[in-house]
Design an enzyme around this catalytic site. Structure first.
Site, PDB file in Angstrom:
ATOM      1  N   ASP A  46      10.733   8.826  -2.025  1.00 37.09           N
ATOM      2  CA  ASP A  46       9.852   7.952  -3.300  1.00 37.09           C
ATOM      3  C   ASP A  46       9.095   8.970  -3.326  1.00 37.09           C
ATOM      4  OD1 ASP A  46       7.876   5.628  -4.180  1.00 37.09           O
ATOM      5  OD2 ASP A  46       7.902   5.096  -2.179  1.00 37.09           O
TER       6      ASP A  46
HETATM    7  C1  NOJ Z   1       6.768   4.144  -5.101  1.00 38.69           C
HETATM    8  C2  NOJ Z   1       7.426   2.786  -4.872  1.00 38.69           C
HETATM    9  O1  NOJ Z   1       7.200   2.830  -3.112  1.00 38.69           O
HETATM   10  C3  NOJ Z   1       9.296   2.692  -4.991  1.00 38.69           C
HETATM   11  O2  NOJ Z   1       9.059   1.290  -4.748  1.00 38.69           O
HETATM   12  C4  NOJ Z   1       9.122   2.906  -6.392  1.00 38.69           C
HETATM   13  O3  NOJ Z   1      10.250   3.165  -6.691  1.00 38.69           O
HETATM   14  C5  NOJ Z   1       8.781   4.350  -7.016  1.00 38.69           C
HETATM   15  N1  NOJ Z   1       7.067   4.620  -6.268  1.00 38.69           N
HETATM   16  C6  NOJ Z   1       8.288   4.659  -8.693  1.00 38.69           C
HETATM   17  O4  NOJ Z   1       7.781   4.445  -9.339  1.00 38.69           O
END
Ligand code: NOJ
Length: 732
Positions: free
Chosen positions: A274
């Protein structure tokens, strides 16, 4: 035991093509493939005035980037792919990603709303539409579905989830993965990215990014089934979550990323971290330096680094020093290249910029789907004295509240590409529905935003306008809820009440004694037991996307008979949280002093999981079991007849739950094992049958083995988790 198999997509041909490329790549180029950046992030560095995008363009030209996300359309996507084609030796296109969570430009209901339809086939269609729309803009990788089982409405990301149940989430997981992985032609294809693997929905106290502590049993029984389903459905990637599992953050967790995902399930796609999660390994305190974080993540099996840049900065050196075997890098690169080859990006990295006409034609089709999805997402919670459906003609309707003529908030969280001007407000939906046959009186009352959550905002002038609109009307539709910034990532709340002055607004209107229909537009279930005193009808409308107003009006006036059912338990108070139907008995079930109860509240929810009303009535009869006694490998089935006893056609969502009465380890009181939709005309009867076999009966025994244990099982079939008729099956 039932054989489970993962849809194979990594063919020998794809593997060979990837290996041939890898053999020609330098170490830096390989690590480049494992590196992903956010294009939308801070385009200009405020301190240096340097354009971050120019720096990224340089990195791309040097083959040091494998994936980019948050671009703004086909032209930009083509521009970056051209940098690759013109400047890099191996011309390996970028995998362009985006958070396409519930639609792209055509915004569909938030996932929690779509889950309320209990209709995975519909989610397949919305996911497919979203992928087609985003694919036209060069996006080949959607960061969806979000399949974290979510049992805490304080957590803002419950809005992105399918709710509290592993089976419902698993069925949506499969449909969403299959729907979003479009495969039309080379370069006209998308990969899904189920997330967040794993356990992110169990953040303590519902506070986003907080610690998660869960047993291996809970992990495997509740959290992992939707991910397994996604893998079996052929998901081409998975996103590791921010949280720790058993003390180790997911992107560095070998048990999650290798033992379970690769060894047990045979997953062959990309594991992406993530956002900046490698950097967070340092903040978590499990890595003392960037190098160490990099080493931990890559050795645990994290193939792609989202945005921290650590892999690019340190991995080549770690390989040269022998701290990370070269084969580890090659394996990750193989997965990344395999996905790019599978999507046909190497053959066709560019997209045709769609003509305005073509984009418009697609939009019309998607808008109709958005209305259908929004209609099915609405859950009718209360309808005293059948105040609904409303008459269209000859009546006078007040439409009041902060969300009544609001075109921004129905977009919900994660709808960066949606435009408020495409949203039909509730007021407009009602006006279209009634035309000139009813009088409509509107007053906003108060506004609601994160900045004014606790503020009153209700002036005397506002109240006067509201009362004036209500006085002139036979019925008041009150549009209440949360603004879109109140749910989604990093949007946890400690209260589940209506923010701002909304309760005062309800009380002021209620003093007039007119019938009130409350429409709740929120990203989470709200605990509003007090509202029942004032509102004859209550409708959970969530954030429904671009067709919000039309769909709500369809339900208000009976053009669509509500069929939504809650995918989450609605608590009476925040103090009951976490509250979910799939709970254990405990040694002291609620029932008086020294039992598991509260001295100041019931333990029962406000509305149970699976609950929702219709404008017609359904009667369940003749619950039967085909074989009341079976062997451990045997099969049986339970069936019921459901009759529409009202005078309106309607859809009943028939639910089947099981309890293993005595097992070697404690079991939930009820567990959803199946559901189906029956569309019935007035007077019509339908038949629903549910299979009972290993998949429904097996539990993880005390040695963590999936086993069917002999004994008695109770099986319920009914309209929600708190009711239904029961039968027994004995397994011998
Ligand atoms: C953080 C989030 O937890 C995730 O769901 C998302 O896809 C990414 N950022 C990218 O924006």
């Amino acid at each position: 035991m039932t054989e489970r198999s993962t849809r194979a997509w990594l063919t020998p041909e794809i593997r060979q093509q990837a290996e041939q490329l890898i053999a020609r790549m330098s170490l830096d180029e390989k690590v480049g493939q494992m590196t992903q950046y956010d294009w939308g992030f801070n385009p200009i560095n405020p301190e240096t005035g340097v354009s971050v995008r120019d720096l990224l363009r340089d990195e791309i030209r040097q083959g040091r980037v494998g994936s980019i996300f948050n671009l703004s359309g086909a032209e930009e996507a083509n521009e970056l792919q051209r940098l690759i084609a013109e400047h890099t030796e191996h011309r390996i296109p970028l995998l362009i990603g985006r958070d396409v969570i519930h639609g792209y430009k055509t915004v569909f209901p938030i996932p929690l709303a779509q889950a309320s339809a209990w209709n995975p086939a519909l989610a397949y269609r919305t996911a497919e539409a979203a992928s087609r729309e985003s694919m036209a803009d060069g996006v080949a990788w959607v960061f969806a579905p979000m399949i974290d089982v979510s049992r805490d409405p304080r957590w803002g990301r419950i809005a992105e989830s399918i709710g509290e149940d592993p089976l419902l989430t698993s069925q949506y997981s499969r449909a969403w993965v299959e729907g979003s992985q479009v495969a039309d032609a080379p370069g006209q294809a998308t990969a899904s990215c189920p997330k967040h693997y794993a356990g992110y929905g169990l953040a303590e106290a519902g506070r986003d990014y907080n610690t998660v502590d869960l047993s291996d049993r809970e992990l495997r029984d509740v959290i992992l089934p939707p991910f397994r389903e996604a893998v079996e459905a052929g998901a081409l990637s998975i996103m590791a979550s921010f949280n720790e599992i058993n003390g180790i953050p997911a992107c560095a967790n070998e048990y999650l990323l290798k033992t379970i995902l690769r060894d047990e399930w045979g997953f062959e796609g990309i594991v992406a971290s993530d956002y900046n999660a490698l950097q967070e390994l340092i903040v978590h305190g499990v890595a003392g330096s960037e190098e160490e974080a990099c080493e931990l993540a890559v050795l645990a099996g994290c193939d792609m680094d989202m945005h921290s840049g650590f892999y690019m900065r340190h991995l080549p050196k770690l390989v040269r020093e022998g701290r990370v075997p070269a084969s580890v890098v090659d394996t990750s690169v193989l997965r990344i290249l395999a996905v790019k080859i599978k999507l046909g990006l190497l053959e066709q990295p560019f997209v045709e910029v769609p003509s305005v006409e073509a984009a418009e034609a697609a939009r019309v089709q998607f808008t109709a789907l958005a209305r259908e999805a929004a209609q099915q997402s609405i859950v009718l919670l209360r309808n005293e004295a059948q105040v609904l459906p409303l008459q269209k003609s000859g009546s006078s309707i007040a439409v009041i509240g902060p969300f009544a003529h609001n075109r921004k908030d129905p977009l919900g969280c994660w709808a960066f590409d949606g435009k408020p001007e495409d949203v039909v407000s509730l007021l407009d939906g009602i006006r279209h529905a009634v035309g000139s046959s009813a009088a409509v009186h509107y007053a906003e009352g108060c506004s609601v935003s994160v900045d004014t959550m606790a503020a009153s905002g209700l002036t005397e002038a506002n109240i006067e306008q509201v009362l004036e609109a209500a006085r002139q009307s036979d019925v008041v539709v009150l549009a209440l809820g949360e603004s879109l910034e109140m749910s989604g990532e990093s949007r946890s709340r400690t209260s589940l009440d209506l923010p701002g002055a909304q309760r005062q607004l309800v009380e002021a209107v209620a003093a007039l004694g007119k019938p009130i229909v409350a429409v709740l537009m929120s990203g989470r279930p709200l605990a509003l037991p007090w509202l029942e005193q004032y509102a004859s009808a209550i409708m959970q409308a969530w954030h429904l996307g671009v067709q919000s107003g039309n769909a709500i009006a369809d339900v208000l006036f009976g053009d669509y008979n509500p069929s939504g059912r809650l995918p989450v338990t609605v608590p009476r108070s925040v103090g009951q949280v976490p509250i979910y139907y799939y709970r254990k008995k405990t040694g002291r079930p609620p029932g008086g002093v020294y039992s598991s109860y509260y001295i100041d509240s019931t333990t029962e929810p406000l509305y149970p999981f699976g609950y929702g009303l219709s404008y017609t009535a359904f009667q369940y009869s003749a619950i039967t079991v085909s074989d009341a006694s079976i062997g451990v490998a045997g099969k049986s089935s339970v069936s019921v007849t459901v009759t529409n006893t009202g005078d309106t056609a309607g859809t009943e969502i028939v639910q089947c739950y099981i309890r293993d009465e005595v097992a070697s380890v404690t079991q939930p009181l009820k567990k959803l094992i199946g559901f189906c939709r029956l569309q019935l005309a007035p007077g019509e009867s339908g038949y629903a049958a549910f299979e009972i076999g290993e998949r429904q009966l097996a539990i993880l025994d005390k040695d963590m083995k999936r086993t069917v244990e002999p004994g008695r099982f109770t099986i319920w079939v009914g309209p929600n988790a708190s009711s239904g008729d029961a039968v027994s099956i004995v397994v011998e």
